[in-house]
Design a protein around this motif. Structure first.
Motif, PDB file in Angstrom:
ATOM      1  N   ALA A  55       0.875  -1.387   0.029  1.00  0.00           N
ATOM      2  CA  ALA A  55       0.076   0.106   0.018  1.00  0.00           C
ATOM      3  C   ALA A  55       1.021   1.368   0.035  1.00  0.00           C
ATOM      4  N   GLN A  56       0.176   2.268  -0.249  1.00  0.00           N
ATOM      5  CA  GLN A  56       0.852   3.566  -0.385  1.00  0.00           C
ATOM      6  C   GLN A  56       1.069   4.072   1.309  1.00  0.00           C
ATOM      7  N   SER A  57       2.273   4.498   1.597  1.00  0.00           N
ATOM      8  CA  SER A  57       2.363   4.907   2.760  1.00  0.00           C
ATOM      9  C   SER A  57       2.062   6.613   2.911  1.00  0.00           C
ATOM     10  N   PHE A  58       1.806   7.105   4.044  1.00  0.00           N
ATOM     11  CA  PHE A  58       1.345   8.570   4.331  1.00  0.00           C
ATOM     12  C   PHE A  58       2.077   8.887   5.622  1.00  0.00           C
ATOM     13  N   LEU A  63      -2.499  12.391   5.296  1.00  0.00           N
ATOM     14  CA  LEU A  63      -3.775  11.588   5.649  1.00  0.00           C
ATOM     15  C   LEU A  63      -4.791  12.110   4.913  1.00  0.00           C
ATOM     16  N   PRO A  64      -5.601  11.540   4.176  1.00  0.00           N
ATOM     17  CA  PRO A  64      -6.688  12.089   3.320  1.00  0.00           C
ATOM     18  C   PRO A  64      -7.866  12.607   4.210  1.00  0.00           C
ATOM     19  N   ASP A  65      -8.612  13.624   3.765  1.00  0.00           N
ATOM     20  CA  ASP A  65      -9.611  14.060   4.326  1.00  0.00           C
ATOM     21  C   ASP A  65     -11.022  13.830   3.854  1.00  0.00           C
ATOM     22  N   GLY A 116     -10.706  -2.907   6.384  1.00  0.00           N
ATOM     23  CA  GLY A 116      -9.643  -1.844   6.869  1.00  0.00           C
ATOM     24  C   GLY A 116      -8.933  -1.006   6.030  1.00  0.00           C
ATOM     25  N   PRO A 117      -8.752  -1.279   4.693  1.00  0.00           N
ATOM     26  CA  PRO A 117      -7.989  -0.405   3.762  1.00  0.00           C
ATOM     27  C   PRO A 117      -8.931   0.755   3.098  1.00  0.00           C
ATOM     28  N   ASP A 118     -10.308   0.628   3.588  1.00  0.00           N
ATOM     29  CA  ASP A 118     -11.323   1.479   3.160  1.00  0.00           C
ATOM     30  C   ASP A 118     -11.692   2.422   4.432  1.00  0.00           C
ATOM     31  N   ALA A 119     -11.050   2.348   5.605  1.00  0.00           N
ATOM     32  CA  ALA A 119     -11.092   3.017   6.875  1.00  0.00           C
ATOM     33  C   ALA A 119      -9.940   4.121   6.834  1.00  0.00           C
ATOM     34  N   LEU A 120      -9.649   4.419   5.534  1.00  0.00           N
ATOM     35  CA  LEU A 120      -8.839   5.662   5.497  1.00  0.00           C
ATOM     36  C   LEU A 120      -9.208   6.474   4.463  1.00  0.00           C
ATOM     37  N   GLN A 152     -22.210  18.695   8.844  1.00  0.00           N
ATOM     38  CA  GLN A 152     -20.913  18.926   8.396  1.00  0.00           C
ATOM     39  C   GLN A 152     -20.242  17.276   7.955  1.00  0.00           C
ATOM     40  N   VAL A 153     -19.348  17.189   7.573  1.00  0.00           N
ATOM     41  CA  VAL A 153     -18.458  15.769   7.351  1.00  0.00           C
ATOM     42  C   VAL A 153     -17.255  15.782   8.367  1.00  0.00           C
ATOM     43  N   ALA A 154     -17.132  14.817   8.887  1.00  0.00           N
ATOM     44  CA  ALA A 154     -15.885  14.592   9.663  1.00  0.00           C
ATOM     45  C   ALA A 154     -15.229  13.313   9.127  1.00  0.00           C
ATOM     46  N   ALA A 155     -13.953  13.423   8.996  1.00  0.00           N
ATOM     47  CA  ALA A 155     -12.983  12.180   8.472  1.00  0.00           C
ATOM     48  C   ALA A 155     -12.419  11.365   9.842  1.00  0.00           C
ATOM     49  N   ILE A 156     -12.892  10.133  10.167  1.00  0.00           N
ATOM     50  CA  ILE A 156     -12.163   9.279  11.066  1.00  0.00           C
ATOM     51  C   ILE A 156     -11.243   8.539  10.129  1.00  0.00           C
ATOM     52  N   ARG A 157     -10.003   8.579  10.810  1.00  0.00           N
ATOM     53  CA  ARG A 157      -8.841   7.943   9.977  1.00  0.00           C
ATOM     54  C   ARG A 157      -8.090   6.850  10.920  1.00  0.00           C
TER      55      ARG A 157
END
Length: 665
Positions: A120-123, A128-130, A149-153, A636-641
């Motif tokens: 996978a791509q590292s960050f 980290l994406p929003d 798991g991979p979609d939880a970012l 609003q929209v929140a990003a849980i990473r």
């Protein structure tokens, strides 16, 4: 899920066949084989891994015989199904070369094992994406969604149309062993401070009564059976079929080896004499001739044997099967002996004790284990009002109540191990987490039997216990310790495991809860599941559970973990996120008021709030779960990473981690 896949067995003949005692019927195909391949990463059994481009893993492989022991001098052939993602050398070194998922196979004539490697791509933290407005999940209150798991970012959560929206998340590591530990980092962008909640943090309050000793249980059910396992196929079959019929008489004096010191129990016997005090239909009470004064009367021995005959025997044999009868007596010896009191764990320190035990050493003939008593039997704690056996006093009333539960618990172990050794001829003991969970299920079944009409799938809560004195009495004897063990797991669910190999109290509390959940989720009577796991089994651990359920257990473990949060809290939640038999959320706050033997307290599940600028980093065990809460402002929209790693660069979680997102409010 691929994380649960075990070695695939293929027929072999020739040199390896002779090494592992296989028989070939026509020179080209064998009659049977139990040979398998296991891949390791360092000393640990391999589980799915995620690495970045340019990184590498050094894998090794073992060829195992039917008892799980490595066969020396065997080589495997390594291959990758996606060389554009990961290559593998002839020595097992995996190199990540492109994004994607590769299956790395270790192949032998006896079978193969597949290792899943994600590249996978590292960050960095700043990368980290929003989330955007169009990315937000739409869930109604009580609804849930599973995110791999991979979609939880990231996981993008939307606020309510008319106000803040609250979510709870259970991230579950579906690794196939408790040692499949991942370092997980969680943060949230766009969340707001959450209000205090009784669901968030609870102070751990334990009852003031002594609990069963974890260290001894781990020795007698973990370390010693492991040391005995190599003896499982060392005795002649004729000796496993039962001895001659033998009649036992009252006042007869017998001799038993009580040595339960570290080791396998086969050497250095410690012989104690015991006098037969009562002979029942299925059990015999034998009292150590050196027991302290002020102990049980003949009426007490009769009452305990009658309880075994009338309640324990029918309940356990109906659900788990009948034990072997290696000595021909058609009875189980219950040896009430001061040797249990004299154990180091029963000396006057701490708040735990050993109430008794079954020792699978006694199932072997003396030709395989010199110290065996060659009998189906238990060893039980005895009253010692003055502490003669080592300074710690045990009243007759306390010991009698303890004996009731111990008889139920240990009889399941006896049935399980004796059937493996003498009936089903399974060349491995049950894994600790599942064997203990089944014995705690036996305790729960006795609660149902003694509770005057209560049963599974009735969502038993405080009202049912308050209105039924027999049920509340039975709860204190057969269920209170299970409640305490589950509490320990709920207080640290990420650091412990429902499938842990060790006999930890936390694992035992979780495994009973999970087995009850699994039975409640299956159609029909739950007896069929218990019989498949014990009476008819040919497997152990997850393989046993999968065979009994007819499905991989991964989804059940994930949904059970979510149910520990959602049950009796979220209105309208799906049936898979409910625990149909118990309403522990309602029981805990009034347990002390009801006189159940533990204080009133909040539901003890630890749920961590995700708040502005808050970052969590925590180890997540295989079979463990990490619970969080987040509040998102209206519209609003929140990003849980969720990411892998405690320091940058970070990686996405592997697919064996699944996050259940639940809308709470």
């Amino acid at each position: 899920m691929r994380a649960w896949r075990r070695g695939l067995v293929a027929p072999i003949c020739g040199a390896l066949a002779s090494t592992v005692l296989l028989a070939c019927s026509d020179g080209t195909s064998p009659a049977a084989t139990g040979v398998s391949v296991r891949i390791r990463l360092g000393l640990a059994e391999f589980d799915e891994q995620t690495i970045a481009i340019g990184e590498s893993l050094q894998l090794s492989a073992e060829v195992l015989n039917e008892t799980g022991d490595p066969i020396d001098g065997q080589n495997v052939e390594w291959s990758s199904d996606r060389t554009d993602v990961a290559t593998v050398s002839g020595t097992g070194r995996v190199n990540a070369v492109g994004l994607g998922t590769a299956q790395i196979t270790a192949r032998h004539a006896a079978g193969e094992e597949i290792a899943i490697v994600n590249v996978a791509q590292s960050f960095l933290a700043t990368d980290l994406p929003d989330c955007g407005a169009a990315d937000a999940l739409t869930l109604g209150v009580g609804e849930a969604l599973v995110v791999a798991g991979p979609d939880a970012l990231p996981i993008c959560l939307g606020g309510g149309a008319d106000g803040d929206a609250e979510y709870a998340m259970a991230a579950v590591n579906l690794g196939s062993t408790a040692a499949s530990i991942l370092q997980v980092r969680i943060d949230g962008v766009g969340v707001v401070q959450s209000a205090a909640s009784t669901n968030r943090v609870s102070t751990m309050l334990l009852s003031d009564r002594p609990t069963t000793n974890e260290r001894f249980h781990n020795r007698i059910r973990g370390e010693i059976p492991a040391s005995l396992e190599h003896r499982l196929n060392t005795f002649p079959e004729a000796e496993a079929l039962g001895g001659p019929s033998y009649q036992i008489g009252v006042d007869e004096v017998l001799s038993f080896n009580v040595n339960a010191a570290p080791g396998d129990g086969c050497a250095a016997p410690d012989l104690r004499g015991g006098r037969v005090r009562y002979v029942g239909e299925h059990a015999v009470a034998v009292a150590d001739t050196m027991n302290p004064a002020g102990g049980f009367t003949d009426a007490d021995y009769k009452a305990l044997v009658d309880f075994f005959d009338d309640d324990v025997w029918p309940l356990v044999t109906e659900n788990f099967g009948e034990p072997s009868d290696i000595d021909g007596t058609q009875k189980v010896y219950i040896f009430f002996t001061r040797a249990v009191n004299e154990l180091g764990e029963n000396q006057p320190r701490g708040s735990s004790y050993v109430g008794g035990f079954f020792f699978n050493r006694d199932l072997f003939p003396t030709s395989s284990c010199e110290g065996s008593n060659v009998a189906e039997m238990f060893y039980l704690l005895v009253p010692d009002p003055t502490g003669e056996t080592g300074g710690r006093a045990f009243s007759p009333e306390f010991v009698y109540r303890s004996n009731l539960n111990v008889l139920v618990h240990e009889f399941q172990h006896l049935v399980n191990d004796s059937r493996r050794l003498h009936v089903n001829h399974v060349l491995e003991w049950e894994e600790g987490w599942l064997g203990e969970g089944l014995s705690h299920i036996a305790e729960e079944l006795m609660f149902f039997r003694k509770s005057d009409g209560l049963g599974p799938a009735e969502n038993i809560g405080p009202v049912a216990l308050a209105e039924n004195q027999r049920a509340s009495d039975a709860f204190r004897i057969y269920q209170l310790d299970n409640l305490e063990r589950l509490k320990r797991f709920l207080q640290e669910p990420a650091g412990h495991s429902v499938i842990g190999g060790a006999n930890l109290l936390e694992t035992r509390g979780a495994s009973r809860s999970f087995l009850r959940y699994s039975a409640d989720q299956q159609p029909g009577e739950d007896t069929a599941l218990w019989q498949a796991l014990v009476r008819d089994t040919r497997h152990a651990g997850l393989a046993n559970l999968e065979a009994a359920l007819g499905m991989e257990p991964a989804d059940l473990i994930r949904d059970w973990a979510a149910a520990l949060y959602a049950d009796d809290l979220l209105p309208g939640s799906e049936a898979r996120f409910q625990l149909p038999s118990w309403n522990f959320r309602a029981i805990w706050p009034v347990a002390g008021t009801l006189g159940l033997g533990t204080p009133n307290q909040n539901y003890p599940l630890i749920v961590r709030p995700i708040e502005p600028t808050q970052v969590y980093t925590e180890e997540l065990s295989g079979g463990g779960a990490l619970y969080t809460r987040a509040v998102v402002p209206a519209d609003q929209v929140a990003a849980i990473r969720y990411v892998l790693g405690s320091t940058p660069p970070y990686l996405p979680l592997p697919a064996r981690v699944q996050v259940v997102v639940m809308r709470v409010d």
